[in-house]
Design a protein around this motif. Structure first.
Motif, short mmCIF file in Angstrom:
data_model
loop_
_atom_site.label_atom_id
_atom_site.label_comp_id
_atom_site.label_asym_id
_atom_site.label_seq_id
_atom_site.Cartn_x
_atom_site.Cartn_y
_atom_site.Cartn_z
N TRP A 12 -6.19 43.13 -37.66
CA TRP A 12 -5.64 42.13 -36.75
C TRP A 12 -6.63 41.94 -35.61
O TRP A 12 -7.05 42.89 -34.97
N VAL A 13 -7.03 40.68 -35.38
CA VAL A 13 -8.10 40.38 -34.43
C VAL A 13 -7.64 39.43 -33.33
O VAL A 13 -6.63 38.73 -33.46
N LYS A 14 -8.40 39.41 -32.24
CA LYS A 14 -8.15 38.49 -31.12
C LYS A 14 -8.96 37.21 -31.28
O LYS A 14 -8.54 36.14 -30.85
N ASP A 15 -10.16 37.32 -31.88
CA ASP A 15 -11.07 36.20 -32.00
C ASP A 15 -11.57 36.09 -33.44
O ASP A 15 -12.17 37.03 -33.96
N LEU A 16 -11.32 34.95 -34.08
CA LEU A 16 -11.69 34.79 -35.49
C LEU A 16 -13.20 34.61 -35.68
O LEU A 16 -13.74 35.00 -36.71
N LYS A 17 -13.89 34.03 -34.71
CA LYS A 17 -15.34 33.88 -34.84
C LYS A 17 -16.02 35.24 -34.89
O LYS A 17 -16.90 35.49 -35.70
N ALA A 18 -15.58 36.12 -34.02
CA ALA A 18 -16.16 37.46 -34.00
C ALA A 18 -15.74 38.25 -35.23
O ALA A 18 -16.46 39.14 -35.69
N ALA A 19 -14.59 37.91 -35.82
CA ALA A 19 -14.08 38.64 -36.98
C ALA A 19 -14.97 38.46 -38.20
O ALA A 19 -14.96 39.30 -39.10
#
Length: 84
Positions: A12-19
């Motif tokens: 579970w992530v906060k930012d999809l670009k960084a994911a």
């Protein structure tokens, strides 16, 4: 030929670009834009070390292991039981 054991992780992530950078740690199978999680397959032998590294990333909220290994895949009792 040896087949490596894989483990699925829901990250579970906060930012999809960084994911997207999680691809360096394993194989990205699915990215959910609406629910903001990444489903990732990693090597089962090094999974504990990778989970610890992933949890320390600033854009990660939590990591969940796949429960597939705990599910019984023996359906012989279900097939032989009478229908209700």
């Amino acid at each position: 030929m040896n087949i490596a054991e894989r483990l699925g992780l829901a990250v579970w992530v906060k930012d999809l670009k960084a994911a997207r950078s999680l691809g360096r740690m394993g194989n990205i199978h699915y990215i959910s834009k609406r629910l903001k999680y990444v489903y990732l397959y990693v090597d089962g032998r090094t999974a504990d070390q990778l989970i610890h590294r992933i949890e320390r990333l600033p854009y990660v909220q939590r990591v969940e292991r796949s429960q597939r290994t705990k599910i019984s895949l023996d359906f012989s009792k279900k097939i032989n039981s009478p229908h209700i």
